[in-house]
Design a protein around this motif. Structure first.
Motif, mmCIF file in Angstrom:
data_model
loop_
_atom_site.group_PDB
_atom_site.id
_atom_site.type_symbol
_atom_site.label_atom_id
_atom_site.label_comp_id
_atom_site.label_asym_id
_atom_site.label_seq_id
_atom_site.Cartn_x
_atom_site.Cartn_y
_atom_site.Cartn_z
ATOM 1 N N ILE A 1 2.307 2.524 10.132
ATOM 2 C CA ILE A 1 2.086 0.937 10.435
ATOM 3 C C ILE A 1 1.704 0.413 10.324
ATOM 4 N N ASN A 2 0.327 0.418 10.044
ATOM 5 C CA ASN A 2 -0.597 -0.658 8.800
ATOM 6 C C ASN A 2 0.456 -0.437 7.653
ATOM 7 N N LYS A 3 0.309 0.451 7.076
ATOM 8 C CA LYS A 3 0.334 -0.037 5.854
ATOM 9 C C LYS A 3 1.717 -0.542 5.635
ATOM 10 N N ASN A 4 2.363 -0.727 6.049
ATOM 11 C CA ASN A 4 4.241 -1.064 5.392
ATOM 12 C C ASN A 4 4.266 -2.560 4.588
ATOM 13 N N ASN A 5 2.729 -3.176 4.925
ATOM 14 C CA ASN A 5 2.823 -4.812 4.087
ATOM 15 C C ASN A 5 2.734 -3.671 3.011
ATOM 16 N N HIS A 6 2.237 -2.956 2.518
ATOM 17 C CA HIS A 6 1.824 -2.741 0.819
ATOM 18 C C HIS A 6 2.565 -1.465 0.745
ATOM 19 N N LYS A 7 4.167 -1.339 0.229
ATOM 20 C CA LYS A 7 4.640 -0.187 0.200
ATOM 21 C C LYS A 7 4.296 1.036 -0.886
ATOM 22 N N MET A 8 3.418 0.053 -1.851
ATOM 23 C CA MET A 8 2.812 0.716 -3.726
ATOM 24 C C MET A 8 1.883 1.447 -2.823
ATOM 25 N N ASN A 9 1.030 0.886 -2.240
ATOM 26 C CA ASN A 9 -0.564 1.210 -1.901
ATOM 27 C C ASN A 9 -0.299 2.290 -0.842
ATOM 28 N N LYS A 10 1.005 2.972 -0.239
ATOM 29 C CA LYS A 10 1.566 3.670 0.347
ATOM 30 C C LYS A 10 1.751 4.388 -0.358
ATOM 31 N N LEU A 11 2.529 4.584 -1.026
ATOM 32 C CA LEU A 11 2.907 5.125 -1.954
ATOM 33 C C LEU A 11 1.775 6.180 -3.223
ATOM 34 N N ASN A 12 0.485 5.076 -2.962
ATOM 35 C CA ASN A 12 -0.542 5.299 -3.956
ATOM 36 C C ASN A 12 -1.163 6.431 -3.381
ATOM 37 N N SER A 13 -1.930 6.219 -2.298
ATOM 38 C CA SER A 13 -1.859 6.993 -0.969
ATOM 39 C C SER A 13 -1.446 8.091 -0.641
ATOM 40 N N ALA A 14 -0.209 7.953 -0.862
ATOM 41 C CA ALA A 14 0.451 9.759 -0.346
ATOM 42 C C ALA A 14 0.357 10.435 -1.837
ATOM 43 N N MET A 15 0.083 9.822 -2.744
ATOM 44 C CA MET A 15 0.215 10.353 -4.110
ATOM 45 C C MET A 15 -1.639 11.353 -4.494
ATOM 46 N N SER A 16 -2.601 9.751 -4.206
ATOM 47 C CA SER A 16 -3.962 10.535 -4.201
ATOM 48 C C SER A 16 -4.020 12.027 -3.096
ATOM 49 N N PHE A 17 -3.232 11.925 -1.977
ATOM 50 C CA PHE A 17 -3.462 13.584 -0.913
ATOM 51 C C PHE A 17 -2.945 14.816 -1.962
ATOM 52 N N MET A 18 -1.770 13.870 -2.699
ATOM 53 C CA MET A 18 -1.184 15.053 -3.774
ATOM 54 C C MET A 18 -1.838 15.713 -4.110
ATOM 55 N N SER A 19 -2.593 14.995 -4.731
ATOM 56 C CA SER A 19 -3.666 15.313 -6.143
ATOM 57 C C SER A 19 -5.175 16.152 -5.285
ATOM 58 N N LEU A 20 -5.335 15.771 -4.322
ATOM 59 C CA LEU A 20 -6.228 16.221 -3.377
ATOM 60 C C LEU A 20 -5.695 17.875 -3.031
#
Length: 333
Positions: free
Chosen positions: A224-243
């Motif tokens: 909900i909070n990250k919808n204004n920055h879709k690439m940022n949401k995707l980036n956070s998802a990739m960081s979790f995948m990396s973790l």
């Protein structure tokens, strides 16, 4: 602003105490460094009244661990350990494991993490583990006992994180799982531990700082909070995948190296347990972002203004976790 000089002083003592612990040539010096570390971290986490419970729980558990440690090395100094040498070493190991929050003495770690702000969470998950991890390498530990600690940390960290909705609790159980990997790396090669810890600290700091800047605390707030920055949401998802150690990302590199070393040392049971637990942690990482990707409710349209976050530094750190595996030919020779 008035508290800024005090904070700087406590941060400096925190750094100095860790250095004292890992460079001391006696267990008394190690204990003094750990106590300085405790006394400098307590004011940092009890800065606000709502965090008082966390500081009390942290203080009690760390004091209990310190008491066990000092009694153990006093026993070593008094030469009373000839018949029960392994038991004394096991007590020292358990006290150090309690200080860093590894299973099965992890009971305090998620409870303290739940009520800390994100800056202190980063410190607790990264810097506060340096001294105990290095001290573990100084002790002659029974191999069977250490295998039990590694496997219990891996399993508890994976299973307990499944039904959590708080991001702090998810990261705390993830940290317990990663402690199993780091303890296994200490058993085979300290250089391996250094690489693992550096990459883990980078990814954890990037993720936690992203949550801090977005003011996100629970799973349902992510999409909900990250919808204004879709690439940022995707980036956070990739960081979790990396973790979680998904192969295309940087977090896969230390796990790949460690699994290879464990196989070379014939530690097949430990390797299989770590791989299975890492798969479970990857599941609850993906659960956070797959539902956000499928969910169509309250989704905003894509626009040029929504591509990138304003926080360019954290965007760069997250991109490092995406492209970091390209560095593997340089690191592995």
């Amino acid at each position: 602003m008035k508290k800024a000089p005090m904070k700087i002083m406590f941060y400096m003592i925190l750094v100095m105490s860790t250095v004292i612990s890992i460079t001391s040539n006696s267990w008394l010096g190690v204990w003094m460094g750990l106590e300085m570390n405790l006394m400098s971290f307590i004011p940092l986490i009890s800065n606000q009244m709502s965090y008082g419970n966390s500081s009390i729980k942290y203080f009690i558990t760390q004091t209990l661990a310190s008491t066990t440690l000092i009694m153990s090395f006093i026993t070593l100094m008094m030469k009373l350990h000839n018949q029960h040498k392994e038991i004394v070493y096991m007590m020292m190991t358990i006290s150090i494991l309690m200080k860093m929050g590894a299973a099965p003495v992890h009971f305090w770690f998620p409870e303290v993490m739940e009520y800390l702000d994100w800056k202190n969470c980063i410190l607790l998950m990264t810097w506060q583990k340096i001294a105990p991890m290095i001290l573990i390498s100084y002790i002659k530990i029974n191999q069977l006992f250490m295998t039990f600690i590694i496997m219990s940390s891996a399993i508890i960290g994976a299973i307990m994180g499944l039904n959590q909705i708080s991001l702090r609790l998810i990261l705390s159980y993830s940290s317990i799982n990663h402690m199993a990997w780091m303890l296994a790396s200490i058993q085979v090669n300290m250089m391996m531990w250094m690489w693992y810890f550096m990459i883990y600290s980078l990814l954890t700091t990037a993720i936690s700082w992203e949550f801090k800047s977005s003011k996100v605390n629970f799973i349902n707030e992510i999409f909900i909070n990250k919808n204004n920055h879709k690439m940022n949401k995707l980036n956070s998802a990739m960081s979790f995948m990396s973790l979680g150690g998904l192969p295309p990302f940087l977090g896969f590199l230390p796990k790949w190296m460690l699994i290879q070393e464990l196989m070379n040392n014939l530690m097949y049971t430990v390797a299989v347990t770590l791989i299975i637990s890492s798969t479970i942690t990857l599941y609850f990482y993906m659960k956070m972002f797959l539902s956000a990707g499928i969910l169509m409710f309250k989704e905003n349209k894509w626009s040029k203004n929504n591509y990138f976050s304003k926080n360019k530094i954290m965007f760069m750190l997250n991109m490092m976790s995406t492209l970091g595996l390209l560095l593997s030919p340089i690191i592995i020779k």
